[in-house]
Design a protein around this motif. Structure first.
Motif, mmCIF file in Angstrom:
data_model
loop_
_atom_site.group_PDB
_atom_site.id
_atom_site.type_symbol
_atom_site.label_atom_id
_atom_site.label_comp_id
_atom_site.label_asym_id
_atom_site.label_seq_id
_atom_site.Cartn_x
_atom_site.Cartn_y
_atom_site.Cartn_z
ATOM 1 N N LEU A 71 43.667 39.364 43.833
ATOM 2 C CA LEU A 71 43.241 39.442 42.520
ATOM 3 C C LEU A 71 41.754 38.625 42.481
ATOM 4 O O LEU A 71 41.640 37.718 43.142
ATOM 5 C CB LEU A 71 44.057 38.840 41.419
ATOM 6 N N THR A 72 40.737 39.330 41.694
ATOM 7 C CA THR A 72 39.746 38.210 41.488
ATOM 8 C C THR A 72 39.952 37.680 40.134
ATOM 9 O O THR A 72 40.111 38.349 39.244
ATOM 10 C CB THR A 72 38.351 39.397 41.501
ATOM 11 N N TYR A 73 39.799 36.440 40.107
ATOM 12 C CA TYR A 73 40.135 35.650 38.985
ATOM 13 C C TYR A 73 39.092 35.245 37.952
ATOM 14 O O TYR A 73 38.560 34.240 37.596
ATOM 15 C CB TYR A 73 40.726 34.400 39.378
ATOM 16 N N ASP A 74 38.309 36.482 37.616
ATOM 17 C CA ASP A 74 37.127 36.287 36.649
ATOM 18 C C ASP A 74 37.450 37.690 35.763
ATOM 19 O O ASP A 74 37.298 38.552 35.943
ATOM 20 C CB ASP A 74 36.007 36.349 37.467
ATOM 21 N N VAL A 75 38.227 37.387 34.517
ATOM 22 C CA VAL A 75 38.595 38.749 33.641
ATOM 23 C C VAL A 75 37.260 39.202 33.197
ATOM 24 O O VAL A 75 37.438 40.346 32.446
ATOM 25 C CB VAL A 75 39.276 37.900 32.614
ATOM 26 N N LYS A 76 35.957 38.787 33.275
ATOM 27 C CA LYS A 76 34.570 39.627 33.004
ATOM 28 C C LYS A 76 34.678 40.670 33.585
ATOM 29 O O LYS A 76 34.071 41.730 33.009
ATOM 30 C CB LYS A 76 33.481 38.382 32.915
ATOM 31 N N ILE A 77 35.029 40.457 34.935
ATOM 32 C CA ILE A 77 34.967 41.585 35.882
ATOM 33 C C ILE A 77 36.045 42.081 36.311
ATOM 34 O O ILE A 77 36.178 43.367 37.013
ATOM 35 C CB ILE A 77 33.678 41.365 37.019
ATOM 36 N N SER A 78 37.084 41.510 36.066
ATOM 37 C CA SER A 78 38.590 42.226 36.820
ATOM 38 C C SER A 78 39.630 41.882 35.388
ATOM 39 O O SER A 78 40.250 40.942 35.740
ATOM 40 C CB SER A 78 38.814 41.150 38.064
ATOM 41 N N PRO A 79 39.736 42.957 34.866
ATOM 42 C CA PRO A 79 40.553 42.619 33.752
ATOM 43 C C PRO A 79 41.956 42.942 33.880
ATOM 44 O O PRO A 79 42.807 42.611 33.247
ATOM 45 C CB PRO A 79 40.305 43.897 32.847
ATOM 46 N N GLU A 80 42.273 43.092 35.267
ATOM 47 C CA GLU A 80 43.650 43.270 35.528
ATOM 48 C C GLU A 80 44.607 41.961 35.333
ATOM 49 O O GLU A 80 45.734 41.935 35.174
ATOM 50 C CB GLU A 80 43.975 43.649 36.965
ATOM 51 N N ILE A 81 43.815 40.803 35.392
ATOM 52 C CA ILE A 81 44.609 39.666 35.324
ATOM 53 C C ILE A 81 45.213 39.378 33.742
ATOM 54 O O ILE A 81 46.439 39.050 33.517
ATOM 55 C CB ILE A 81 43.370 38.593 35.405
ATOM 56 N N ASP A 82 44.324 39.842 32.800
ATOM 57 C CA ASP A 82 44.943 39.964 31.314
ATOM 58 C C ASP A 82 46.012 40.932 31.340
ATOM 59 O O ASP A 82 46.999 40.562 30.607
ATOM 60 C CB ASP A 82 43.842 40.226 30.407
ATOM 61 N N GLU A 83 45.971 42.047 32.082
ATOM 62 C CA GLU A 83 46.939 43.169 31.776
ATOM 63 C C GLU A 83 48.196 42.549 32.542
ATOM 64 O O GLU A 83 49.240 43.001 32.215
ATOM 65 C CB GLU A 83 46.522 44.376 32.380
ATOM 66 N N ILE A 84 48.073 41.859 33.715
ATOM 67 C CA ILE A 84 49.172 41.360 34.218
ATOM 68 C C ILE A 84 49.856 40.335 33.538
ATOM 69 O O ILE A 84 51.212 40.430 33.387
ATOM 70 C CB ILE A 84 49.086 40.931 35.751
ATOM 71 N N ALA A 85 49.225 39.597 32.632
ATOM 72 C CA ALA A 85 49.803 38.613 31.888
ATOM 73 C C ALA A 85 50.355 39.054 30.830
ATOM 74 O O ALA A 85 51.518 38.766 30.423
ATOM 75 C CB ALA A 85 48.762 37.680 31.454
ATOM 76 N N LYS A 86 49.908 40.097 30.085
ATOM 77 C CA LYS A 86 50.515 40.956 29.080
ATOM 78 C C LYS A 86 51.778 41.415 29.487
ATOM 79 O O LYS A 86 52.902 41.457 28.967
ATOM 80 C CB LYS A 86 49.519 41.974 28.463
ATOM 81 N N PHE A 87 51.826 42.052 30.836
ATOM 82 C CA PHE A 87 53.085 42.615 31.232
ATOM 83 C C PHE A 87 54.255 41.524 31.514
ATOM 84 O O PHE A 87 55.220 41.969 30.930
ATOM 85 C CB PHE A 87 52.946 43.418 32.688
ATOM 86 N N LEU A 88 53.640 40.470 32.163
ATOM 87 C CA LEU A 88 54.626 39.513 32.448
ATOM 88 C C LEU A 88 55.153 38.741 31.151
ATOM 89 O O LEU A 88 56.379 38.526 31.020
ATOM 90 C CB LEU A 88 54.027 38.547 33.176
ATOM 91 N N GLY A 89 54.169 38.730 29.941
ATOM 92 C CA GLY A 89 54.907 38.143 28.849
ATOM 93 C C GLY A 89 55.869 39.197 28.152
ATOM 94 O O GLY A 89 56.845 38.729 27.810
ATOM 95 N N LYS A 90 55.578 40.350 28.331
ATOM 96 C CA LYS A 90 56.833 41.476 27.829
ATOM 97 C C LYS A 90 57.986 41.347 28.539
ATOM 98 O O LYS A 90 59.330 41.305 27.979
ATOM 99 C CB LYS A 90 56.065 43.015 27.988
ATOM 100 N N GLU A 91 57.797 41.292 29.917
ATOM 101 C CA GLU A 91 58.934 41.323 30.727
ATOM 102 C C GLU A 91 59.720 39.907 30.250
ATOM 103 O O GLU A 91 61.139 39.909 30.587
ATOM 104 C CB GLU A 91 58.743 41.290 32.156
ATOM 105 N N SER A 92 59.314 38.964 30.252
ATOM 106 C CA SER A 92 60.022 37.620 29.901
ATOM 107 C C SER A 92 60.613 37.443 28.682
ATOM 108 O O SER A 92 61.557 36.760 28.445
ATOM 109 C CB SER A 92 58.940 36.404 30.206
ATOM 110 N N GLY A 93 60.162 38.290 27.895
ATOM 111 C CA GLY A 93 60.626 38.489 26.454
ATOM 112 C C GLY A 93 62.006 39.132 26.243
ATOM 113 O O GLY A 93 62.648 39.412 25.405
ATOM 114 N N LYS A 94 62.395 39.963 27.386
ATOM 115 C CA LYS A 94 63.716 40.704 27.517
ATOM 116 C C LYS A 94 64.901 40.209 27.613
ATOM 117 O O LYS A 94 64.862 39.071 27.956
ATOM 118 C CB LYS A 94 63.406 41.764 28.747
#
Length: 94
Positions: A71-94
């Motif tokens: 992963l490239t840790y720069d959300v300006k050019i690599s939005p997958e970091i935000d998407e993974i964070a959203k996914f993990l947030g949903k998974e942890s709430g199950k």
């Protein structure tokens, strides 16, 4: 998308290749389906799936599936970091 110098066969960023981030909407459905199928086959919810596409024919080849995607840790050019964070947030709430 990894871009290499003309005449170079190695596609490794550590060896000098450049990466270009593509919006998900620009990734062909066939490539997305191949990546999701490969990760699902290995029971991975998050994975780095390397797919090579042959120039000229557009034929896709599955190269490898990585448990820990690079992963490239720069959300300006690599939005997958935000998407993974959203996914993990949903998974942890199950």
């Amino acid at each position: 998308k990894i871009i290499t110098a003309k005449g170079e066969f190695r596609h490794n960023i550590a060896l000098g290749a450049d990466e270009e981030f593509l919006p998900i909407a620009k990734i062909p459905d066939s490539i997305s389906k191949l990546a999701v199928t490969a990760a699902s086959f290995l029971s991975l919810q998050i994975a780095g799936v390397d797919i090579a596409v042959e120039k000229g024919t557009g034929k896709a080849f599955l190269v490898e599936v990585n448990r820990g995607p690079g992963l490239t840790y720069d959300v300006k050019i690599s939005p997958e970091i935000d998407e993974i964070a959203k996914f993990l947030g949903k998974e942890s709430g199950k």
